[in-house]
Enzyme design. Structure first.
Site, PDB file in Angstrom:
ATOM      1  N   TYR A 142      -0.842   4.486   3.066  1.00  0.00           N
ATOM      2  CA  TYR A 142       0.271   4.366   4.018  1.00  0.00           C
ATOM      3  C   TYR A 142       0.445   5.625   4.862  1.00  0.00           C
ATOM      4  CZ  TYR A 142       1.675   0.375   1.089  1.00  0.00           C
ATOM      5  OH  TYR A 142       1.723  -0.801   0.385  1.00  0.00           O
ATOM      6  N   LYS A 193      -8.930   2.569  -8.568  1.00  0.00           N
ATOM      7  CA  LYS A 193      -9.931   1.524  -8.353  1.00  0.00           C
ATOM      8  C   LYS A 193     -11.244   2.253  -8.100  1.00  0.00           C
ATOM      9  CE  LYS A 193     -11.370  -2.664  -7.660  1.00  0.00           C
ATOM     10  NZ  LYS A 193     -11.575  -3.590  -8.796  1.00  0.00           N
ATOM     11  N   ASP A 250       3.007   0.208  -5.095  1.00  0.00           N
ATOM     12  CA  ASP A 250       3.902  -0.684  -4.364  1.00  0.00           C
ATOM     13  C   ASP A 250       3.770  -2.100  -4.931  1.00  0.00           C
ATOM     14  OD1 ASP A 250       5.532  -1.904  -2.520  1.00  0.00           O
ATOM     15  OD2 ASP A 250       4.260  -1.515  -0.779  1.00  0.00           O
ATOM     16  N   ASP A 254       6.413  -4.304  -7.714  1.00  0.00           N
ATOM     17  CA  ASP A 254       7.026  -5.608  -7.472  1.00  0.00           C
ATOM     18  C   ASP A 254       6.746  -6.541  -8.644  1.00  0.00           C
ATOM     19  OD1 ASP A 254       7.996  -4.795  -5.001  1.00  0.00           O
ATOM     20  OD2 ASP A 254       7.445  -6.672  -4.009  1.00  0.00           O
TER      21      ASP A 254
HETATM   22 MG    MG Z   1       7.407  -2.893  -1.929  1.00  0.00          MG
END
Ligand code: MG
Ligand code: NAI
Length: 361
Positions: A142, A193, A250, A254
């Site tokens: 990001y 990863k 992120d 969730d």
């Molecule tokens: Mg999120």
């Protein structure tokens, strides 16, 4: 002897949708916390920034917004997002400006199954899932690095480059090891990863091994992010503290929120560990258009993030008292509809305040 008075300056930014409902509830609870300790007080500054502000002023917050916030000890944030302002404007214009401007590079997401809250995990309950996810909050996937050329043509190219720096990875890794060390199990899982992504992710693995040498009492293991989803759902009790990149964490957080019952109970803290700037505390959820104005937003995520804020400020006893009050109220069945209850935001808030008043903790 006189006990020392402790007073903290808190900036409140409720912003959009259900943000004002849950931040309003959070501030009432904070007041009740202060009332239990005669030496503790909070001075709140209210900011009306957000999408309505944008529609009048053409910006989500004023140009000197960060300067105004700087003088505070912490920021309590609601949510951004409006049907008539694009999401990349609301998100980048306020929340991400604060996270990046104040270098809040550690995003901390505790997840637990609270008593009384149903989990979709078969046969699991309170005690089976007790994690803290540490999300790298300043770089990675990001970082905004990339671009598009030959727009609209068949040969159009778009790149989205993940940036990993030794400084960035080392500082989040140290934070994660320190946090793991402070928890009873002293156990950290490093998620990458590094089988398929052989540059940045391999550097993550290497830096994890380097930092681990400074924390001989912390046990740690490595997981690939895809396999991690399986471990989280099948063997939740095998995990404790977790560290991952901006994107991976992120997504995993969730999933964690869903496994713990609802987005409405999931808190997060955007921390500047060096304390150069105020840190920011918020529920994970967004502005929730579908329930805005109905008075049924779950305030638990916001109460929990107020706990995180109290801990960050060093008010450990008050944080514990508040967490106990939240758990007792959930256990009693006083809950909003998203977690299977029938109570309103106000009823849940009144119950938590009552529990704080009467607790003997
Ligand atoms: Mg999120
Ligand atoms: P959302 O988190 O607002 O809502 C998703 C679902 O969860 C909805 O059905 C909502 O009713 C429910 N929900 C969320 N919080 C709840 C609570 N406290 N109590 C009960 N139910 C709750 O995500 P959505 O709908 O994808 O996004 C709505 C807006 O929020 C968008 O504009 C999005 O960009 C923004 N957003 C902002 C975030 C932030 O400010 N940090 C984070 C996520 C989304």
């Amino acid at each position: 002897m006189w006990a020392e008075k402790r007073s903290y300056r808190i900036a409140a930014i409720p912003a959009d949708g259900i943000g004002p409902d849950v931040v309003g509830a959070g501030l009432r609870v904070l007041e009740a916390v202060a009332a239990r300790d005669e030496d503790l007080s909070f001075e709140i500054t209210h900011y009306d920034w957000g999408s309505d502000y944008y529609k009048i002023h053409g910006e989500m917050m004023p140009a000197d917004g960060l300067d105004q916030l700087k003088a505070h000890d912490a920021i309590l944030f609601g949510a951004v997002g409006s049907k008539d302002v694009p999401d990349h404007i609301t998100l980048w214009g306020l929340r991400l400006q604060i996270c990046q401007g104040f270098d809040q590079y550690a995003n901390i997401r505790p997840t637990r199954i609270l008593p009384g809250i149903p989990t979709p995990l078969h046969g699991k309950g309170v005690g089976d899932l007790d994690w803290v996810i540490v999300r790298e909050n300043s770089e990675g996937e990001y970082s905004g690095h990339g671009g598009r050329v030959h727009r609209g043509l068949p040969e159009e190219v778009a790149t989205e480059v993940a940036i990993f720096t030794r400084t960035g990875v080392t500082r989040i890794m140290r934070y994660a090891f320190r946090l793991a060390q402070a928890r009873p199990r002293k156990f950290l899982t490093v998620v990458t990863k590094s089988n398929a992504q052989r540059h940045g992710m391999v550097m993550w693995d290497e830096i994890a091994a380097e930092v681990a040498q400074d924390f001989p009492d912390v046990t740690w293991d490595k997981m690939l992010v895809d396999a991690m989803t399986v471990r989280m759902t099948r063997y939740p009790e095998s995990l404790d503290t977790i560290v991952a990149t901006n994107l991976h964490a992120d997504i995993l957080s969730d999933l964690a929120g869903a496994l713990a019952g609802s987005l409405g109970v999931a808190p997060t803290a955007n921390i500047d560990p060096e304390r150069r700037f105020p840190s920011m505390f918020e529920p994970i959820h967004g502005s929730a258009f579908d329930i805005a104005g109905k008075g049924i937003a779950n305030p638990v995520a916001t109460f929990w993030t107020v706990c995180q804020m109290l801990e960050h400020l060093g008010e450990i006893e008050s944080a514990a008292r508040l967490m106990k009050a939240i758990e007792d109220v959930c256990a009693s069945g006083t809950m909003t509809p998203d977690v299977g209850g029938q109570a309103t935001t106000q009823i849940v808030t009144d119950a938590v305040i009552q529990a704080i008043r009467t607790s003997n903790a």
